[in-house]
Design a protein around this motif. Structure first.
Motif, PDB file in Angstrom:
ATOM      1  N   GLY A  42     -16.196   7.219  -2.570  1.00  9.60           N
ATOM      2  CA  GLY A  42     -15.955   8.156  -1.408  1.00  9.60           C
ATOM      3  C   GLY A  42     -14.641   8.920  -1.290  1.00  9.60           C
ATOM      4  O   GLY A  42     -14.377   9.442  -0.338  1.00  9.60           O
ATOM      5  N   ILE A  43     -14.055   7.043  -0.686  1.00 10.41           N
ATOM      6  CA  ILE A  43     -12.498   7.053  -0.563  1.00 10.41           C
ATOM      7  C   ILE A  43     -11.776   6.389  -1.434  1.00 10.41           C
ATOM      8  O   ILE A  43     -12.049   5.685  -2.386  1.00 10.41           O
ATOM      9  N   PRO A  44     -11.029   7.279  -1.621  1.00 10.21           N
ATOM     10  CA  PRO A  44     -10.133   6.062  -2.856  1.00 10.21           C
ATOM     11  C   PRO A  44      -9.055   5.182  -1.955  1.00 10.21           C
ATOM     12  O   PRO A  44      -9.078   5.099  -0.968  1.00 10.21           O
ATOM     13  N   GLU A  45      -8.508   4.588  -2.985  1.00 12.42           N
ATOM     14  CA  GLU A  45      -7.708   3.060  -2.191  1.00 12.42           C
ATOM     15  C   GLU A  45      -6.165   3.441  -1.834  1.00 12.42           C
ATOM     16  O   GLU A  45      -5.868   4.511  -1.734  1.00 12.42           O
ATOM     17  N   GLY A  46      -6.449   2.725   0.273  1.00 11.09           N
ATOM     18  CA  GLY A  46      -4.787   3.004   0.453  1.00 11.09           C
ATOM     19  C   GLY A  46      -4.289   1.953  -0.091  1.00 11.09           C
ATOM     20  O   GLY A  46      -4.715   1.045  -0.590  1.00 11.09           O
ATOM     21  N   ILE A  47      -2.543   2.042   0.138  1.00 14.85           N
ATOM     22  CA  ILE A  47      -2.264   1.126  -0.552  1.00 14.85           C
ATOM     23  C   ILE A  47      -1.554   0.305   0.851  1.00 14.85           C
ATOM     24  O   ILE A  47      -0.717   1.148   1.370  1.00 14.85           O
ATOM     25  N   LEU A  48      -2.076  -0.838   0.809  1.00 19.95           N
ATOM     26  CA  LEU A  48      -1.475  -1.270   2.274  1.00 19.95           C
ATOM     27  C   LEU A  48       0.360  -1.795   1.793  1.00 19.95           C
ATOM     28  O   LEU A  48       0.677  -2.715   1.724  1.00 19.95           O
ATOM     29  N   ALA A  49       1.256  -1.634   2.240  1.00 20.51           N
ATOM     30  CA  ALA A  49       2.235  -1.857   3.083  1.00 20.51           C
ATOM     31  C   ALA A  49       2.974  -3.076   3.509  1.00 20.51           C
ATOM     32  O   ALA A  49       3.406  -3.561   2.989  1.00 20.51           O
ATOM     33  N   ASP A  50       1.873  -3.879   4.653  1.00 20.68           N
ATOM     34  CA  ASP A  50       2.055  -4.158   4.917  1.00 20.68           C
ATOM     35  C   ASP A  50       2.478  -5.691   4.166  1.00 20.68           C
ATOM     36  O   ASP A  50       1.627  -5.875   3.853  1.00 20.68           O
ATOM     37  N   GLY A  51       3.953  -6.389   4.561  1.00 19.38           N
ATOM     38  CA  GLY A  51       3.605  -7.599   3.637  1.00 19.38           C
ATOM     39  C   GLY A  51       4.665  -7.849   2.514  1.00 19.38           C
ATOM     40  O   GLY A  51       4.922  -8.295   1.193  1.00 19.38           O
ATOM     41  N   LYS A  52       4.345  -6.215   1.387  1.00 17.62           N
ATOM     42  CA  LYS A  52       4.726  -6.479   0.347  1.00 17.62           C
ATOM     43  C   LYS A  52       6.436  -5.022   0.737  1.00 17.62           C
ATOM     44  O   LYS A  52       6.705  -4.634   1.085  1.00 17.62           O
ATOM     45  N   PRO A  53       7.173  -5.928  -0.616  1.00 16.48           N
ATOM     46  CA  PRO A  53       8.383  -5.756  -0.791  1.00 16.48           C
ATOM     47  C   PRO A  53       8.750  -3.896  -0.700  1.00 16.48           C
ATOM     48  O   PRO A  53       7.843  -3.222  -1.777  1.00 16.48           O
ATOM     49  N   PRO A  54       9.412  -2.955   0.298  1.00 13.97           N
ATOM     50  CA  PRO A  54       9.221  -1.803  -0.569  1.00 13.97           C
ATOM     51  C   PRO A  54       9.417  -0.869  -1.902  1.00 13.97           C
ATOM     52  O   PRO A  54       9.119  -0.081  -1.781  1.00 13.97           O
ATOM     53  N   GLU A  55      10.315  -1.377  -3.094  1.00 12.52           N
ATOM     54  CA  GLU A  55       9.685  -1.375  -4.486  1.00 12.52           C
ATOM     55  C   GLU A  55       8.173  -1.149  -4.918  1.00 12.52           C
ATOM     56  O   GLU A  55       7.757  -0.577  -5.615  1.00 12.52           O
ATOM     57  N   ALA A  56       7.508  -2.560  -3.988  1.00  9.87           N
ATOM     58  CA  ALA A  56       6.228  -2.669  -4.470  1.00  9.87           C
ATOM     59  C   ALA A  56       5.613  -1.688  -4.315  1.00  9.87           C
ATOM     60  O   ALA A  56       4.828  -1.192  -4.678  1.00  9.87           O
ATOM     61  N   VAL A  57       5.212  -1.451  -2.614  1.00  6.00           N
ATOM     62  CA  VAL A  57       4.482  -0.041  -2.303  1.00  6.00           C
ATOM     63  C   VAL A  57       5.600   1.574  -3.188  1.00  6.00           C
ATOM     64  O   VAL A  57       4.275   1.796  -3.182  1.00  6.00           O
ATOM     65  N   ALA A  58       6.654   1.581  -3.252  1.00 10.44           N
ATOM     66  CA  ALA A  58       7.282   2.825  -3.704  1.00 10.44           C
ATOM     67  C   ALA A  58       6.482   2.619  -5.653  1.00 10.44           C
ATOM     68  O   ALA A  58       5.795   3.540  -6.034  1.00 10.44           O
ATOM     69  N   SER A  59       6.090   1.670  -5.777  1.00  9.72           N
ATOM     70  CA  SER A  59       5.913   1.489  -7.713  1.00  9.72           C
ATOM     71  C   SER A  59       3.873   1.766  -7.655  1.00  9.72           C
ATOM     72  O   SER A  59       3.383   2.953  -8.266  1.00  9.72           O
ATOM     73  N   LEU A  60       3.398   1.403  -6.348  1.00 13.66           N
ATOM     74  CA  LEU A  60       2.160   1.245  -6.307  1.00 13.66           C
ATOM     75  C   LEU A  60       1.464   3.257  -5.969  1.00 13.66           C
ATOM     76  O   LEU A  60       0.638   3.900  -6.627  1.00 13.66           O
ATOM     77  N   ALA A  61       2.295   3.310  -5.447  1.00  9.44           N
ATOM     78  CA  ALA A  61       2.496   5.167  -4.694  1.00  9.44           C
ATOM     79  C   ALA A  61       2.614   5.507  -5.898  1.00  9.44           C
ATOM     80  O   ALA A  61       1.933   6.997  -6.090  1.00  9.44           O
ATOM     81  N   THR A  62       3.522   5.852  -6.405  1.00 10.26           N
ATOM     82  CA  THR A  62       3.616   6.384  -7.649  1.00 10.26           C
ATOM     83  C   THR A  62       2.543   6.572  -9.081  1.00 10.26           C
ATOM     84  O   THR A  62       2.417   7.212  -9.688  1.00 10.26           O
ATOM     85  N   THR A  63       2.183   5.150  -9.083  1.00  9.89           N
ATOM     86  CA  THR A  63       0.990   4.716  -9.595  1.00  9.89           C
ATOM     87  C   THR A  63      -0.009   5.572  -9.709  1.00  9.89           C
ATOM     88  O   THR A  63      -0.894   6.367  -9.866  1.00  9.89           O
ATOM     89  N   ALA A  64      -0.011   6.232  -8.123  1.00 14.20           N
ATOM     90  CA  ALA A  64      -1.404   6.110  -7.451  1.00 14.20           C
ATOM     91  C   ALA A  64      -1.154   7.816  -7.632  1.00 14.20           C
ATOM     92  O   ALA A  64      -2.404   8.228  -7.672  1.00 14.20           O
ATOM     93  N   LEU A  65      -0.379   8.569  -7.588  1.00 14.02           N
ATOM     94  CA  LEU A  65       0.581   9.802  -7.541  1.00 14.02           C
ATOM     95  C   LEU A  65      -0.045   9.996  -9.700  1.00 14.02           C
ATOM     96  O   LEU A  65      -0.231  11.758  -9.316  1.00 14.02           O
ATOM     97  N   GLU A  66       0.132   9.444 -10.371  1.00 14.09           N
ATOM     98  CA  GLU A  66       0.679   9.992 -11.540  1.00 14.09           C
ATOM     99  C   GLU A  66      -1.229  10.039 -12.165  1.00 14.09           C
ATOM    100  O   GLU A  66      -1.592  10.891 -12.852  1.00 14.09           O
TER     101      GLU A  66
END
Length: 257
Positions: A42-66
Motif C-alpha cells: 500500500g506504500i511504495p518504497e522510499g529511497i533513503l539518501a542518507d549515507g549513500k553516494p550521490p550517484e547511487a541515489v540518482a541510480s536508484l531514483a531513475t530505476t524507480a522512475l523507469e
C-alpha cells in the motif's frame, strides 16, 4: 514470460521493467529497488539518501522512475539533489522533480497520482520541526491524500493550537511533529477523535536533548496516540497514508451502497 520477452525485444518494455514484472524488484549497481511494494503493502518504497553516494541515489531514483513512474527520496543533501536532478533530466523528458527540505518526489510525465478521499493534518510545534514534517507530507501527498499543513502551534502559547482546533478536527488522521519536551501531540490527541501519530524531533539540548525527552514524553502520553522513532517522518507519513487509504475505501464503499 514469452510476452515479456517479445515486449523487450521490440522495445516497448525495458529490461528493468521486465525484471520488475518477473521478480518484483529491480537490481542496479546501487542495489535493489522494490518495484511492487505499493501493490503488496500500500506504500511504495522510499529511497533513503542518507549515507549513500550521490550517484547511487540518482541510480536508484531513475530505476524507480523507469519501473513505477515515480520515486520518493528522503534525507537528501544539496549535492545529492543536484546529481539527482541532472540524472532525472537525462533519464526522461518531461519528468518533474519537487523538493521539500531534504525530501524529493520525482514523477514521470505519464504518471497518474492516486487520489484518496481523505485528509491528513500535519502539525508542527515550531519551525525546527519543518523538515521532519515535510518528509511525512511528501509521503502523504504521493499516496494521494489531501494534506492540511498547520505550522508553529507549539504549547509555549496554547492559544496557537486552540485557534486551529476546528481545522485539525476536520482531518481523518493527524500527524504531529514536536521536539524539546514533545508535549504538543498529547495536547492535540486530547482535542480530536481522529488517530494521532506523534513524531519526536531531535531538537532541544542538555538533558533529554536530541529528541530523547520528546520521545519519552510521547510514549508516556496520557491521551491515546501512536509514536514513531525520532525524526521518522517517512514512517509517520506512511502510517497516516495507510489510515487515509482505509478511510478512502470506506467512503467509496458507502457511496456504492
Amino acid at each position: 514470460m514469452r510476452e515479456l520477452l517479445e515486449a523487450v525485444a521490440e522495445g516497448s518494455l525495458s529490461p528493468a521493467e521486465a525484471e520488475a514484472e518477473l521478480a518484483g524488484y529491480v537490481t542496479d549497481d546501487a542495489g535493489r529497488f522494490d518495484a511492487t511494494r505499493r501493490q503488496r503493502r500500500g506504500i511504495p518504497e522510499g529511497i533513503l539518501a542518507d549515507g549513500k553516494p550521490p550517484e547511487a541515489v540518482a541510480s536508484l531514483a531513475t530505476t524507480a522512475l523507469e519501473t513505477t513512474g515515480r520515486a520518493l527520496v528522503t534525507r537528501l543533501s544539496d549535492e545529492q539533489f543536484r546529481v539527482l536532478e541532472a540524472a532525472v533530466e537525462d533519464a526522461e523528458a518531461g519528468a518533474t522533480i519537487e523538493r521539500w527540505s531534504t525530501s524529493a518526489l520525482v514523477r514521470s510525465s505519464s504518471y497518474e497520482r492516486p487520489s484518496l478521499e481523505a485528509t491528513v493534518a500535519i502539525v508542527t510545534a515550531g519551525t525546527v520541526d519543518g523538515p521532519v514534517a515535510d518528509e511525512a507530507q511528501v509521503v502523504c501527498e504521493d499516496a494521494g491524500a489531501t494534506v492540511d499543513r498547520i505550522d508553529d502551534v507549539g504549547v509555549a502559547a496554547l492559544d496557537r493550537i486552540l485557534d486551529q482546533t476546528d481545522r485539525i478536527r476536520s482531518a481523518d488522521v493527524v500527524v504531529v511533529a514536536a521536539g524539546r519536551e514533545g508535549a504538543l501531540p498529547t495536547v492535540v490527541a486530547g482535542l480530536v477523535d481522529a488517530p494521532v501519530i506523534a513524531i519526536p524531533v531531535s531538537s532541544g539540548y542538555g538533558h533529554g536533548g536530541d529528541g530523547e525527552a520528546a520521545l519519552a514524553g510521547m510514549l508516556q502520553s496520557c491521551t491515546v496516540l501512536s509514536v514513531v522513532n525520532i525524526d521518522a517522518g517517512f514512517v509517520a507519513g506512511a502510517q497516516a497514508s495507510l489510515v487515509a487509504r482505509a478511510v478512502d475505501r470506506a467512503a467509496r464503499t458507502a457511496e456504492r451502497e
